[in-house]
Design an enzyme around this catalytic site. Structure first.
Site, mmCIF file in Angstrom:
data_model
loop_
_atom_site.group_PDB
_atom_site.id
_atom_site.type_symbol
_atom_site.label_atom_id
_atom_site.label_comp_id
_atom_site.label_asym_id
_atom_site.label_seq_id
_atom_site.Cartn_x
_atom_site.Cartn_y
_atom_site.Cartn_z
ATOM 1 N N THR A 177 0.851 -1.186 0.000
ATOM 2 C CA THR A 177 0.000 0.000 0.000
ATOM 3 C C THR A 177 0.895 1.247 0.000
ATOM 4 O O THR A 177 2.002 1.196 0.531
ATOM 5 C CB THR A 177 -0.846 -0.044 1.294
ATOM 6 O OG1 THR A 177 -1.802 -1.075 1.140
ATOM 7 C CG2 THR A 177 -1.514 1.252 1.614
ATOM 8 N N ARG A 205 -14.351 -7.095 -0.054
ATOM 9 C CA ARG A 205 -13.613 -6.736 1.163
ATOM 10 C C ARG A 205 -12.937 -5.359 1.040
ATOM 11 O O ARG A 205 -12.298 -5.050 0.049
ATOM 12 C CB ARG A 205 -12.574 -7.826 1.440
ATOM 13 C CG ARG A 205 -11.711 -7.583 2.677
ATOM 14 C CD ARG A 205 -10.424 -6.882 2.327
ATOM 15 N NE ARG A 205 -9.561 -6.718 3.503
ATOM 16 C CZ ARG A 205 -8.519 -5.901 3.531
ATOM 17 N NH1 ARG A 205 -8.184 -5.196 2.470
ATOM 18 N NH2 ARG A 205 -7.789 -5.793 4.611
ATOM 19 N N THR A 228 -0.306 1.310 6.973
ATOM 20 C CA THR A 228 -0.190 0.145 6.095
ATOM 21 C C THR A 228 -0.042 -1.105 6.947
ATOM 22 O O THR A 228 0.605 -1.071 7.995
ATOM 23 C CB THR A 228 1.007 0.263 5.136
ATOM 24 O OG1 THR A 228 1.162 -1.009 4.467
ATOM 25 C CG2 THR A 228 2.309 0.598 5.845
HETATM 26 N N1 ASP Z 1 -3.863 -1.966 4.776
HETATM 27 C C1 ASP Z 1 -4.109 -2.528 3.469
HETATM 28 C C2 ASP Z 1 -5.420 -3.276 3.498
HETATM 29 O O1 ASP Z 1 -5.648 -4.005 4.438
HETATM 30 C C3 ASP Z 1 -3.033 -3.429 2.984
HETATM 31 C C4 ASP Z 1 -1.615 -2.919 3.066
HETATM 32 O O2 ASP Z 1 -1.337 -1.985 3.806
HETATM 33 O O3 ASP Z 1 -0.734 -3.438 2.330
HETATM 34 O O4 ASP Z 1 -6.177 -3.172 2.557
#
Ligand code: ASP
Length: 309
Positions: A177, A205, A228
């Site tokens: 992310t 989701r 993230t």
């Molecule tokens: N936080 C993000 C999610 O759960 C994923 C990530 O940070 O890579 O969609």
């Protein structure tokens, strides 16, 4: 890892996701590819902030550039859903006005963060999802790309791997992310986050990234935060706002608030990941409880720097 600096405004921090890959899992060449991408973005955006652009403009521009990088899990490099599509989420928040905009589950938008910014600007609603968000994007002249634009062989290999145990997977290995937080010359704050979510996700989701207070938050009286990691615990713990609340109601400084959230509260809920945060006081914090987080930072008196593990 918890790093904390005190700098002079303007300040900028970016992240390209947190994950569980240990330093030895990177070849020197891979490391260089990621470091160069982080360097390019911080060195492109920080001079604009220094020249007087707003915190909001800087955070959005940094995330837009990171979305265009196939290396990171957002925009072009977004991970695949279980059905083999891409469903992207993004949010922006302006700490000065307290306004925010977000989109969730959008499929073929080149830069979800730009559409989130359009949502922020119109002020009637905060979060749009799916086909409605895409209709809004079309009406506001946003750029769409064909599905092939988002197809990267690395992402397909990850989906195939994630499908084997039929599980959703955080992008533990090479991608993540993206997010940015900024304080401008006028000491106003902003945060932006964009993601493809989890590989092999289903049922529409949505994680923490587009949810104001969970993955993204900005308030001039406290701080700007972009998170993230495993979205569900970040949602349950209101991770981004939790940092601000610790400052506002618990009288913590930014570093104390971030440390307590990332290293005490989130781990109790399997909240693997991290966040970047800046405060109008000049504090800048990059913190993660996972093995690594792609990150870079700069301030008026701190030359641009970047790190992975
Ligand atoms: N936080 C993000 C999610 O759960 C994923 C990530 O940070 O890579 O969609």
């Amino acid at each position: 890892m918890h790093t904390h600096f005190h700098g002079k405004a303007p300040l900028l921090a970016i992240h390209g996701g947190a994950g569980d890959l240990r330093p030895e899992g990177f070849s020197p060449a891979q490391r260089l590819v990621y470091e160069s991408a982080l360097q390019r973005v911080i060195e492109a955006v920080f001079p604009e902030l220094r020249a007087g652009c707003s915190a909001l403009e800087a955070a959005v521009e940094a995330v837009r550039l990171l979305e265009d990088e196939p290396l990171f899990n957002a925009g072009r490099g977004a991970v695949f859903t279980a059905e083999g599509h891409h469903e992207m989420d993004a949010a922006v928040m302006c700490g000065q006005s307290g306004q925010a905009g977000a989109v969730a589950g959008v499929r073929l938008l080149k830069n979800p963060v730009l559409t989130a910014t359009k949502v922020l600007e119109q002020e009637n609603f905060v979060l749009l999802s799916g086909s409605g968000a895409e209709e809004f994007a079309r009406e506001h002249g946003q750029i769409f790309e064909p599905a092939a634009y988002f197809h990267t062989p690395e992402r397909m290999a990850q989906l195939e791997k994630a499908r084997m145990p039929n599980t959703m997977a955080l992008d533990h290995h090479k991608f993540g992310t993206v997010g940015a937080v900024a304080i401008d010359r006028n000491h106003h704050s902003a945060a932006a986050t964009s993601t493809g979510g989890l590989t092999n996700k289903r049922y529409g989701r949505i994680g923490d990234s587009p949810i104001i207070g969970a993955g993204t938050f900005a308030g001039d009286s406290t701080c700007a935060v972009s998170c993230t990691g495993y979205g569900e615990p970040f949602l349950l713990r209101n991770a981004a706002y939790q940092v601000a609340a610790r400052m506002k109601f618990g009288r913590a400084n930014l570093s104390e608030a971030v440390r307590a959230t990332v290293h005490e509260d989130l781990p109790r809920f399997q909240g693997d990941g991290g966040l970047i945060a800046v405060a109008p006081t000049g504090e800048l914090c990059l913190s993660f409880n996972s093995a690594m987080m792609y990150r870079a930072w700069a301030a008026a008196d701190i030359a641009p720097r970047w790190a992975i593990s």
